[in-house]
Motif scaffolding. Structure first.
Motif, short mmCIF file in Angstrom:
data_model
loop_
_atom_site.label_atom_id
_atom_site.label_comp_id
_atom_site.label_asym_id
_atom_site.label_seq_id
_atom_site.Cartn_x
_atom_site.Cartn_y
_atom_site.Cartn_z
N ILE A 1 0.83 -1.21 0.00
CA ILE A 1 0.00 0.00 0.00
C ILE A 1 0.87 1.26 0.00
CG2 ILE A 1 -0.26 0.13 2.51
CD1 ILE A 1 -2.98 0.88 -0.14
N ALA A 2 2.06 1.18 0.60
CA ALA A 2 2.97 2.34 0.56
C ALA A 2 3.45 2.59 -0.87
CB ALA A 2 4.16 2.11 1.50
N ALA A 3 3.70 1.52 -1.61
CA ALA A 3 4.11 1.66 -3.01
C ALA A 3 2.97 2.24 -3.84
CB ALA A 3 4.54 0.31 -3.57
N PHE A 4 1.74 1.85 -3.50
CA PHE A 4 0.58 2.42 -4.20
C PHE A 4 0.51 3.93 -4.00
CE2 PHE A 4 -3.90 3.79 -3.73
CZ PHE A 4 -4.27 3.72 -5.06
N GLU A 5 0.62 4.37 -2.75
CA GLU A 5 0.54 5.81 -2.50
C GLU A 5 1.74 6.54 -3.10
OE1 GLU A 5 -1.12 8.93 0.74
OE2 GLU A 5 -0.39 7.00 1.51
N ALA A 6 2.90 5.89 -3.10
CA ALA A 6 4.09 6.51 -3.67
C ALA A 6 3.97 6.69 -5.18
CB ALA A 6 5.32 5.68 -3.35
#
Length: 423
Positions: free
Chosen positions: A168-173
């Motif tokens: 999910i952090a990669a998604f927001e990034a």
């Protein structure tokens, strides 16, 4: 002086042969005929009788053979509103919240055409349905990819499709000032994953934070075997940004009818409807009418539960062959595709592949080998990843189980021929 050669637009100028033509041409050329085609997700049987009867009767009605309103036949829009209102927790307005499209694919193209300007970005999870990419690029959009990964044990033991995960952090990034939309597919093709409520909530809240439109591809929404959450139902704020995609072809076993729809708040649907009008004006009238009748009568015919029960039965029966062969797979939570890990299958070192297969990842070679040596067609899923992430699925093949039981049994018998290639 010779005239300059005609130059196609870049969006259609690629020279690489697509997976569908490679697999279908190989299937036609296989020395083992008739081929067992478990590649493309078309059904091996007809829609239920109450739906085909509706189509036949619609052809006898004058008004059903003429143009339908651009937003869709009133009867179908009303049937969709009635059928889906309970799922969305609000009363859908058939005039403003629903538009009928020429298949789900054209519906998605309409949504992209409605909101994307040159250079706008759309986040897509890998693996992806390949039509997403061309549909996004047609209006000048740019695709930004976020990969999903199988469990670490995916090559050694069978696990739930739920275990495919994303960061999910990669998604927001991946979000930038140009991010306009995100595409979600649940139940997922080709993984068979049904996104959990917590996963969808995390995605949805980030989209609300950044005012990103969510295109939720739910074409397999009547084929789920675990609890299924629609992202538009999580909160009013997420619902206000969500366009949900549906398919009559998927739910009634008639992929060739090309009847799809978009459902969402009128503030979004009115623009998708305007784009749809400019793309194809209106969709096939008699088949819209038949789909409407199908939706009206499905419940009383017990069709929805029967459909899930039958497809789950096909899936469980077919997957016994992988248990027998000792090949792990991602046990699907929905839809009618199964991903099988074939890292234990050792292709003969001297086997000759044509150049257009030899220069592709290992899954293309596996698919070619199965077609030519066993007479079973499957789809290599690296086609649904970017080249840099294709390694994630190069040992997998995708099989479609939406076939007659006799065909599935033939496939299982032929696949036993893999035993001598398994280490």
């Amino acid at each position: 002086m010779a005239p300059a050669p005609v130059r196609p637009a870049a969006r259609v100028a690629t020279q690489q042969q697509d997976v569908w033509s490679i697999i279908n041409e190989a299937a036609a050329a296989s020395p083992i005929q008739p081929i067992v085609n478990m590649g493309q997700g078309f059904f091996g049987y007809n829609p239920p009788k109450f739906v085909t009867d509706a189509a036949k009767s619609a052809l006898d009605r004058v008004e059903c053979n003429q143009y339908s309103p651009t937003k869709g036949r009133p009867r179908l829009r009303k049937a969709l509103a009635n059928a889906y209102s309970p799922f969305f927790g609000r009363t859908l307005d058939p005039e403003t919240d629903v538009v009928v499209t020429t298949g789900a694919n054209e519906g998605m193209l309409s949504a992209f055409m409605a909101f994307l300007e040159q250079g706008d970005e759309v986040i897509v999870f890998e693996p992806f349905f390949d039509q997403y990419i061309s549909n996004i690029e047609m209006p000048g959009g740019k695709v930004v990819y976020v990969p999903m990964h199988p469990p670490a044990s995916g090559a050694t033991k069978t696990s739930s499709a739920a275990e495919w995960s994303f960061d999910i952090a990669a998604f927001e990034a991946a979000i930038s000032p140009r991010t306009k939309m995100v595409v979600i597919n649940s139940p997922h093709n080709p993984i068979g994953k049904v996104f959990s409520r917590s996963e969808l909530t995390a995605i949805g809240e980030i989209c609300v934070k950044h005012s990103i439109i969510i295109l939720s591809d739910e074409v397999y929404d009547r084929l789920y075997y675990v609890p299924f959450t629609r992202i538009a139902t999580i909160s009013p704020e997420i619902a206000a940004l969500t366009i949900t995609v549906g398919s009559g072809g998927k739910i009634f076993y008639c992929t060739g009818w090309r009847v799809g729809w978009l459902i969402g708040p009128k503030e979004l649907i009115k623009y998708a409807s305007a784009a749809h009008t400019r793309i194809c004006y209106s969709s096939v009238s008699p088949l819209q009418e038949a789909t409407a009748i199908g939706l009206e009568e499905a419940e009383e015919n017990g069709f929805w539960e029967e459909s899930k029960r039958e497809m789950k039965g096909k899936m469980d029966s077919f997957n016994k062959i992988w248990d027998e062969l000792g090949l792990p797979y991602s046990d699907p939570e929905g839809g009618y595709f199964v991903l099988v890990n074939m890292s234990r299958v050792k292709l003969p070192e001297s086997y000759e592949f044509p150049s257009h297969v030899a220069n592709r990842p290992r899954d293309f070679k596996l698919a070619w080998f199965l077609i030519m040596e066993l007479g079973v067609a499957a789809i290599p899923p690296t086609e649904f990843f970017t080249p840099q992430n294709a390694h994630i699925v190069e040992d997998y093949l995708r099989f479609a189980v939406c076939k007659d039981d006799e065909v599935l049994e033939t496939a299982k018998e032929r696949l036993r021929g893999l035993k001598k290639y398994i280490d």
